[in-house]
Design a protein around this motif. Structure first.
Motif, PDB file in Angstrom:
ATOM      1  N   TYR A 284     -31.692   4.734 -53.927  1.00 23.17           N
ATOM      2  CA  TYR A 284     -30.303   4.897 -54.380  1.00 23.17           C
ATOM      3  C   TYR A 284     -29.746   6.241 -53.906  1.00 23.17           C
ATOM      4  O   TYR A 284     -28.638   6.326 -53.374  1.00 23.17           O
ATOM      5  CB  TYR A 284     -30.296   4.796 -55.907  1.00 23.17           C
ATOM      6  CG  TYR A 284     -29.045   5.251 -56.625  1.00 23.17           C
ATOM      7  CD1 TYR A 284     -27.952   4.408 -56.756  1.00 23.17           C
ATOM      8  CD2 TYR A 284     -28.994   6.522 -57.208  1.00 23.17           C
ATOM      9  CE1 TYR A 284     -26.810   4.824 -57.443  1.00 23.17           C
ATOM     10  CE2 TYR A 284     -27.868   6.934 -57.895  1.00 23.17           C
ATOM     11  CZ  TYR A 284     -26.778   6.094 -58.016  1.00 23.17           C
ATOM     12  OH  TYR A 284     -25.656   6.507 -58.701  1.00 23.17           O
ATOM     13  N   TYR A 288     -26.629   6.538 -50.763  1.00 22.48           N
ATOM     14  CA  TYR A 288     -25.250   6.765 -51.173  1.00 22.48           C
ATOM     15  C   TYR A 288     -24.800   8.227 -51.153  1.00 22.48           C
ATOM     16  O   TYR A 288     -23.607   8.494 -51.323  1.00 22.48           O
ATOM     17  CB  TYR A 288     -25.033   6.204 -52.585  1.00 22.48           C
ATOM     18  CG  TYR A 288     -25.311   4.716 -52.682  1.00 22.48           C
ATOM     19  CD1 TYR A 288     -24.624   3.804 -51.883  1.00 22.48           C
ATOM     20  CD2 TYR A 288     -26.274   4.217 -53.557  1.00 22.48           C
ATOM     21  CE1 TYR A 288     -24.870   2.442 -51.956  1.00 22.48           C
ATOM     22  CE2 TYR A 288     -26.537   2.852 -53.645  1.00 22.48           C
ATOM     23  CZ  TYR A 288     -25.843   1.966 -52.839  1.00 22.48           C
ATOM     24  OH  TYR A 288     -26.100   0.619 -52.915  1.00 22.48           O
ATOM     25  N   GLN A 349     -24.599   0.090 -59.784  1.00 25.86           N
ATOM     26  CA  GLN A 349     -25.164  -0.635 -58.645  1.00 25.86           C
ATOM     27  C   GLN A 349     -24.378  -1.920 -58.360  1.00 25.86           C
ATOM     28  O   GLN A 349     -24.206  -2.300 -57.197  1.00 25.86           O
ATOM     29  CB  GLN A 349     -26.623  -0.973 -58.898  1.00 25.86           C
ATOM     30  CG  GLN A 349     -27.335  -1.627 -57.704  1.00 25.86           C
ATOM     31  CD  GLN A 349     -27.378  -0.727 -56.484  1.00 25.86           C
ATOM     32  OE1 GLN A 349     -28.132   0.235 -56.441  1.00 25.86           O
ATOM     33  NE2 GLN A 349     -26.564  -1.038 -55.477  1.00 25.86           N
ATOM     34  N   PHE A 352     -21.397  -0.700 -56.424  1.00 26.61           N
ATOM     35  CA  PHE A 352     -21.733  -0.252 -55.074  1.00 26.61           C
ATOM     36  C   PHE A 352     -22.156  -1.425 -54.183  1.00 26.61           C
ATOM     37  O   PHE A 352     -21.934  -1.396 -52.972  1.00 26.61           O
ATOM     38  CB  PHE A 352     -22.851   0.781 -55.127  1.00 26.61           C
ATOM     39  CG  PHE A 352     -22.408   2.147 -55.595  1.00 26.61           C
ATOM     40  CD1 PHE A 352     -21.096   2.381 -55.968  1.00 26.61           C
ATOM     41  CD2 PHE A 352     -23.316   3.198 -55.662  1.00 26.61           C
ATOM     42  CE1 PHE A 352     -20.692   3.634 -56.408  1.00 26.61           C
ATOM     43  CE2 PHE A 352     -22.914   4.457 -56.089  1.00 26.61           C
ATOM     44  CZ  PHE A 352     -21.592   4.678 -56.466  1.00 26.61           C
ATOM     45  N   SER A 353     -22.792  -2.436 -54.766  1.00 23.10           N
ATOM     46  CA  SER A 353     -23.206  -3.597 -53.971  1.00 23.10           C
ATOM     47  C   SER A 353     -21.995  -4.417 -53.525  1.00 23.10           C
ATOM     48  O   SER A 353     -21.996  -4.998 -52.435  1.00 23.10           O
ATOM     49  CB  SER A 353     -24.160  -4.472 -54.791  1.00 23.10           C
ATOM     50  OG  SER A 353     -25.378  -3.797 -55.042  1.00 23.10           O
ATOM     51  N   ASN A 355     -18.928  -3.132 -53.104  1.00 19.64           N
ATOM     52  CA  ASN A 355     -18.121  -2.314 -52.196  1.00 19.64           C
ATOM     53  C   ASN A 355     -18.816  -0.974 -51.998  1.00 19.64           C
ATOM     54  O   ASN A 355     -18.625  -0.047 -52.777  1.00 19.64           O
ATOM     55  CB  ASN A 355     -16.709  -2.117 -52.783  1.00 19.64           C
ATOM     56  CG  ASN A 355     -15.788  -1.368 -51.844  1.00 19.64           C
ATOM     57  OD1 ASN A 355     -16.005  -1.323 -50.625  1.00 19.64           O
ATOM     58  ND2 ASN A 355     -14.748  -0.770 -52.408  1.00 19.64           N
ATOM     59  N   LYS A 356     -19.645  -0.884 -50.939  1.00 17.77           N
ATOM     60  CA  LYS A 356     -20.411   0.342 -50.707  1.00 17.77           C
ATOM     61  C   LYS A 356     -19.472   1.515 -50.486  1.00 17.77           C
ATOM     62  O   LYS A 356     -18.573   1.452 -49.622  1.00 17.77           O
ATOM     63  CB  LYS A 356     -21.333   0.186 -49.501  1.00 17.77           C
ATOM     64  CG  LYS A 356     -22.214   1.418 -49.270  1.00 17.77           C
ATOM     65  CD  LYS A 356     -23.180   1.237 -48.119  1.00 17.77           C
ATOM     66  CE  LYS A 356     -24.019   2.494 -47.923  1.00 17.77           C
ATOM     67  NZ  LYS A 356     -24.999   2.361 -46.826  1.00 17.77           N
ATOM     68  N   SER A 431     -30.711  -7.312 -51.369  1.00 13.25           N
ATOM     69  CA  SER A 431     -29.717  -6.702 -52.239  1.00 13.25           C
ATOM     70  C   SER A 431     -30.399  -5.699 -53.175  1.00 13.25           C
ATOM     71  O   SER A 431     -31.477  -5.973 -53.709  1.00 13.25           O
ATOM     72  CB  SER A 431     -29.012  -7.773 -53.077  1.00 13.25           C
ATOM     73  OG  SER A 431     -28.265  -7.181 -54.121  1.00 13.25           O
ATOM     74  N   HIS A 432     -29.780  -4.545 -53.357  1.00 10.16           N
ATOM     75  CA  HIS A 432     -30.383  -3.514 -54.211  1.00 10.16           C
ATOM     76  C   HIS A 432     -30.297  -3.861 -55.698  1.00 10.16           C
ATOM     77  O   HIS A 432     -30.889  -3.182 -56.533  1.00 10.16           O
ATOM     78  CB  HIS A 432     -29.729  -2.169 -53.926  1.00 10.16           C
ATOM     79  CG  HIS A 432     -29.940  -1.707 -52.522  1.00 10.16           C
ATOM     80  ND1 HIS A 432     -31.175  -1.331 -52.045  1.00 10.16           N
ATOM     81  CD2 HIS A 432     -29.089  -1.612 -51.474  1.00 10.16           C
ATOM     82  CE1 HIS A 432     -31.071  -1.003 -50.762  1.00 10.16           C
ATOM     83  NE2 HIS A 432     -29.822  -1.161 -50.394  1.00 10.16           N
TER      84      HIS A 432
END
Length: 498
Positions: A284, A288, A349, A352-353, A355-356, A431-432
């Motif tokens: 993470y 980012y 998360q 962020f997944s 829309n990074k 996927s994170h």
């Protein structure tokens, strides 16, 4: 067997009374009491904790600093995550074999062997940064996995087994403080050498050269450790950890016997969970945040970890709070911190997944802060949880040789958690949210199960933290409470209790 006491009605002289300790303490430590003397500084228990601490500072402490910047400082974390999966996969086995090695060559030489693999690991990251070399990353990881597992198993045995039982909390804090100190130094190096880049990328090559140089001197400090027979405690009791003469097969059988105890099985999932969450958090950070934000994170989390460990260490050693309450309050605190972290992480998360975000740096303001503080909270979780886990295994030990075996079991389970975590996060296309969901699942399973172990500490188990007289008083109070509830029809039996 639980610690027990015997009462002698014969008169004792005042001179005798000066050397008398509770029988529970004698049984646990295994060798009775000699005439107390002022320990030699170099043979005293605090010096031994400092030696292990310095080795932790220069070996796993600096390793933590490299990985605290996310992905070992690399631009992308996937190769380093795969290497770390190899490290911890090997450590599952070498942690388990730690006591068999120390039985053969002694704790001092086992500690030295355990420091040897960290330099090749750092060298692998350096050559990958400079020349794109992949094989040395994996070879260094393999060497690190072999030696680090031995180191992990023996360091906990020394820090728990060398000091008097009533001082273990503070000694754990000293040891973990040194280890976090390694991360502080590493964090300061990271910040000094990587403070300018505000974008994504990898850390400076000079960072690795400094880590290589410092980790290379760790074996020298390991030579300063005293073997158990030479250690001098203030209360005159002897150190018995690390003195087993069992053969390889017999020792493995004893480790299995300890592992299959009911309370150990209930605590095992938490040990696994305590490390499986680490790989997601470092990934993470690497994905980012900017290079300089990652560098500062390695410093901030180390400082937070030291402060939290010393605060927890003093609480766990407090004589004003019962052992039962210390175990339960610390456990509930860990559960609360974990729950808050996972709720927060799931929100961020998911966002962020979908829309990074652009690379996060402190110039981004609020978006950076709420994501960054989450990483610091995770570091607090990990640091304090690993501290109290050692306190718990010290409390559930019933024989002097159990401490080394419990330490090996704990570190093997932690290694297994890290191996699984790094293996999952090494997949670039996954996927994170998937590793995050797995971590949350283990949290939900492990903490309810662990309570069945924690609620026995200070009731039927003390590990020498409390005298048998005090433990018996707690047991009597527990029994009276159960009888009262049963009489009022408010309680129910869970079956035979361990």
């Amino acid at each position: 067997m639980s610690p027990s006491s015997t009462k002698d009605s014969s008169p004792r002289s005042s001179a005798d009374e000066k050397t008398v300790v509770p029988q529970a303490h004698i049984n646990l430590e295994g060798a009775g009491v000699e005439e107390p003397v002022k320990p030699s500084f170099f043979r005293g228990t605090i010096f031994q904790a400092a030696v292990v601490g310095v080795c932790s500072f220069l070996s796993p402490g600096l390793w933590n600093a490299m990985n605290a910047v996310g992905g070992g400082g690399a631009q992308e974390p996937y190769l380093v995550n795969a290497a770390n999966a190899l490290v911890f996969g090997l450590m599952v086995f070498t942690c388990t074999l730690g006591t068999t090695v120390s039985n053969r060559i002694g704790l001092k030489w086992t500690l030295l062997v355990g420091t040897l693999g960290y330099t090749p690991y750092a060298a692998g990251l350096y050559t990958n940064k400079m020349f794109g070399t992949v094989w040395l990353v994996l070879f260094g990881a393999a060497l690190c996995g072999i030696s680090a597992g031995i180191f992990w198993s023996v360091e906990g045995a020394i820090v728990l087994g060398y000091p008097e039982a009533t001082k273990r909390g503070v000694y754990l804090a000293v040891w973990l403080g040194f280890k976090s100190g390694g991360q502080i130094l590493g964090g300061a190096i990271n910040v000094a050498l990587n403070s300018k880049p505000s974008g994504a990328g990898s850390v400076s090559s000079q960072t690795y050269l400094v880590f290589i140089s410092l980790s290379a001197i760790s074996p020298i400090f390991a030579l300063l450790l005293s073997e158990p027979a030479k250690v001098q405690r203030e209360d005159g009791t002897k150190v018995t950890v690390g003195t087993s003469t069992l053969g390889f097969k017999q020792e493995l059988l004893q480790i299995w016997k300890v592992f299959t105890r009911r309370e150990v099985l209930f605590l095992a999932p938490i040990a696994f969970y305590s490390s499986i969450m680490g790989p997601w958090t470092t990934t993470y950070l690497a994905l980012y945040f900017s290079v300089r934000a990652r560098a500062v994170a390695s410093l901030v989390t180390a400082v937070v970890g030291i402060l939290a460990n010393f605060a927890m260490g003093y609480f766990l050693d407090s004589t004003r709070v019962s052992l039962k309450s210390r175990a339960r309050y610390s456990y509930l605190l860990m559960a609360a911190l974990g729950l808050a972290s996972w709720i927060w992480s799931l929100v961020i998360q998911t966002e962020f997944s979908a829309n990074k975000p652009a690379t996060l740096d402190w110039v981004a303001g609020g978006a950076f802060s709420r994501a960054y503080v989450l990483y610091v909270l995770y570091a607090l979780n990990t640091s304090v949880l690993q501290n109290v886990l050692y306190f718990y295994i010290g409390a559930i030990s019933t024989e002097p040789t159990d401490i080394g075996r419990l330490s090996s079991i704990l570190r093997a389970l932690e290694s297994a958690g890290s191996a699984v975590g790094y293996g999952i996060t090494s997949n670039k296309t996954m996927s994170h949210l998937i590793p995050l969901g797995i971590d949350i699942g283990f949290f939900g399973i492990s903490f309810p199960l662990g309570w069945f172990c924690i609620n026995k500490i200070g009731v039927t188990l003390s590990g020498g933290y409390e005298s048998s007289e005090k433990l018996e008083a707690v047991q009597a109070a527990e029994k009276a409470d159960k009888e009262t509830l049963a009489a009022e029809g408010k309680g129910f039996a869970l079956g035979p209790q361990a």
